[in-house]
Scaffold this motif. Structure first.
Motif, PDB file in Angstrom:
ATOM      1  N   SER A 143       0.837  -1.207   0.000  1.00 42.52           N
ATOM      2  CA  SER A 143       0.000   0.000   0.000  1.00 42.52           C
ATOM      3  C   SER A 143       0.870   1.255   0.000  1.00 42.52           C
ATOM      4  O   SER A 143       2.018   1.244   0.472  1.00 42.52           O
ATOM      5  CB  SER A 143      -0.921   0.009   1.223  1.00 42.52           C
ATOM      6  N   ALA A 144       0.310   2.341  -0.497  1.00 44.53           N
ATOM      7  CA  ALA A 144       1.005   3.629  -0.524  1.00 44.53           C
ATOM      8  C   ALA A 144       0.074   4.691   0.047  1.00 44.53           C
ATOM      9  O   ALA A 144      -1.024   4.900  -0.463  1.00 44.53           O
ATOM     10  CB  ALA A 144       1.423   3.986  -1.950  1.00 44.53           C
ATOM     11  N   GLU A 166       4.546   2.048   1.417  1.00 39.30           N
ATOM     12  CA  GLU A 166       5.196   3.348   1.305  1.00 39.30           C
ATOM     13  C   GLU A 166       4.410   4.353   2.136  1.00 39.30           C
ATOM     14  O   GLU A 166       3.260   4.670   1.824  1.00 39.30           O
ATOM     15  CB  GLU A 166       5.249   3.807  -0.158  1.00 39.30           C
ATOM     16  N   PHE A 167       5.045   4.833   3.204  1.00 39.36           N
ATOM     17  CA  PHE A 167       4.440   5.857   4.049  1.00 39.36           C
ATOM     18  C   PHE A 167       5.127   7.176   3.710  1.00 39.36           C
ATOM     19  O   PHE A 167       6.238   7.446   4.154  1.00 39.36           O
ATOM     20  CB  PHE A 167       4.619   5.510   5.525  1.00 39.36           C
ATOM     21  N   ASN A 168       4.455   7.994   2.934  1.00 40.61           N
ATOM     22  CA  ASN A 168       5.068   9.228   2.442  1.00 40.61           C
ATOM     23  C   ASN A 168       4.745  10.444   3.287  1.00 40.61           C
ATOM     24  O   ASN A 168       5.154  11.560   2.954  1.00 40.61           O
ATOM     25  CB  ASN A 168       4.622   9.475   0.993  1.00 40.61           C
ATOM     26  N   THR A 188       8.945   1.555   3.411  1.00 40.79           N
ATOM     27  CA  THR A 188       9.640   2.838   3.496  1.00 40.79           C
ATOM     28  C   THR A 188       8.806   3.772   4.357  1.00 40.79           C
ATOM     29  O   THR A 188       7.587   3.854   4.200  1.00 40.79           O
ATOM     30  CB  THR A 188       9.863   3.461   2.115  1.00 40.79           C
ATOM     31  N   MET A 189       9.481   4.472   5.267  1.00 43.22           N
ATOM     32  CA  MET A 189       8.795   5.313   6.233  1.00 43.22           C
ATOM     33  C   MET A 189       9.243   6.759   6.092  1.00 43.22           C
ATOM     34  O   MET A 189      10.417   7.051   5.896  1.00 43.22           O
ATOM     35  CB  MET A 189       9.104   4.845   7.659  1.00 43.22           C
ATOM     36  N   TYR A 190       8.280   7.659   6.215  1.00 44.57           N
ATOM     37  CA  TYR A 190       8.569   9.072   6.392  1.00 44.57           C
ATOM     38  C   TYR A 190       9.351   9.221   7.692  1.00 44.57           C
ATOM     39  O   TYR A 190       9.111   8.478   8.654  1.00 44.57           O
ATOM     40  CB  TYR A 190       7.244   9.838   6.464  1.00 44.57           C
ATOM     41  N   PRO A 191      10.330  10.175   7.764  1.00 38.63           N
ATOM     42  CA  PRO A 191      11.159  10.274   8.979  1.00 38.63           C
ATOM     43  C   PRO A 191      10.368  10.440  10.275  1.00 38.63           C
ATOM     44  O   PRO A 191      10.802   9.990  11.329  1.00 38.63           O
ATOM     45  CB  PRO A 191      12.022  11.508   8.700  1.00 38.63           C
TER      46      PRO A 191
END
Length: 308
Positions: A143-144, A166-168, A188-191
């Protein structure tokens, strides 16, 4: 308003189009005894509220509809590729599919999923799950989320898979309980990601340890905590593989008990105080200590007599 209606056979709303988009359509206290098919229906102002029951399988695949509240889905529920309003106080008895949901927000609150919940390949701007119970597996693979992701007060009773997500935007995990170690492989994670007031309950296998290793990489501000979870899971797995005896695992467990792998200050302090207290009590009760005490009393008496 469609109210107090019972559909005994199949209810076919396939490709239905709302003729007057400025007016709201409300389904209230409706019972669907047979299959309900809203596939490709375009009902952006239609809402489903208060005591609606879908007895059989239900399809909202590729549909557009409004909010859903206080609904019971007793059969399979398919919302794949749909555009939905808020979902609140709903119950899903069997598998619920939200795969490939696209568009704006996906908000689900105060709901229970008894069967598997498939949220794979979401493409949404905001994901908000609050006070939700997943009694079976929950999948979010691939998922995004382009904006904020709020997951709070959620119970994950079984497998929880966020692999390849993807966590934007900012990610907030708060007050959740994970009965199995959550999978975030290749995510992938947003900071700005936080895990607050969380409960991780599974520390039994190498798979659990690997899952915590991945979280340790993704959430550097909580690296120490996930390192402790990883080591605890590895130690338990080693003990089972070695029939309860492994020197490395036993030393690791001792470190865990003593300080939670360096995460606890209170445990070492309490341990030190306990050792000192026990040592003092043992010494106070030994014949040597009594002899020293008697000698000191005798010396004090002799000194007092000399002074007199």
């Amino acid at each position: 308003t469609i109210k107090d209606v019972v559909f005994h056979g199949k209810a076919d709303f396939t490709a239905a189009v709302q003729a007057t988009p400025h007016y709201e359509i409300i389904f209230r206290n409706v019972r669907f005894c047979g299959e309900a098919d809203f596939t490709s229906a375009n009902l952006p102002r239609a809402s489903f509220k208060e005591g609606i029951i879908f007895e059989a399988n239900t399809s909202f695949k590729s549909a557009r509809c409004g909010d859903m509240e206080d609904i019971t889905f007793k059969g399979f529920a398919d919302f794949s590729k749909s555009t939905l309003g808020a979902i609140r106080k709903c119950s899903f008895a069997k598998t619920a599919i939200f795969r490939d949901v696209e568009g704006g927000d996906l908000r689900i609150t105060e709901s229970v999923f008894y069967g598997d919940a498939n949220f794979n390949s979401l493409r949404v701007s905001i994901l908000n799950l609050a006070s939700v119970e997943f009694k079976s597996d929950a999948f979010f693979n691939g998922s995004a989320i382009s904006g904020d992701c709020y997951i709070s007060g959620v119970l994950f009773s079984h497998e929880c898979d966020f692999s390849n997500c993807e966590f934007n935007g900012p990610v907030f995990f708060s007050g959740n309980a994970f009965m199995s170690a959550p999978s975030f492989y290749k995510a992938t994670m947003y900071p700005n990601v936080t895990f607050h007031a969380r409960q991780f309950k599974s520390f039994k296998s190498i798979e659990d340890a690997n899952a915590y290793t991945e979280l340790r990489k993704l959430v550097p501000n909580q690296e120490g905590e996930f390192f402790a979870y990883e080591q605890r899971a590895r130690a338990n797995a080693m003990l089972r593989q070695k029939w309860g005896f492994s020197l490395t695992a036993l030393l690791s467990k001792a470190y865990d008990i003593a300080s939670e792998y360096g995460q606890s200050i209170a445990r070492p302090a309490i341990g030190l105080f306990t050792v000192l207290a026990v040592t003092w009590l043992v010494f106070a009760c030994t014949p040597l200590s009594l002899h020293i005490y008697a000698a000191s009393v005798d010396a004090k008496w002799t000194q007092d007599m000399n002074v007199a």
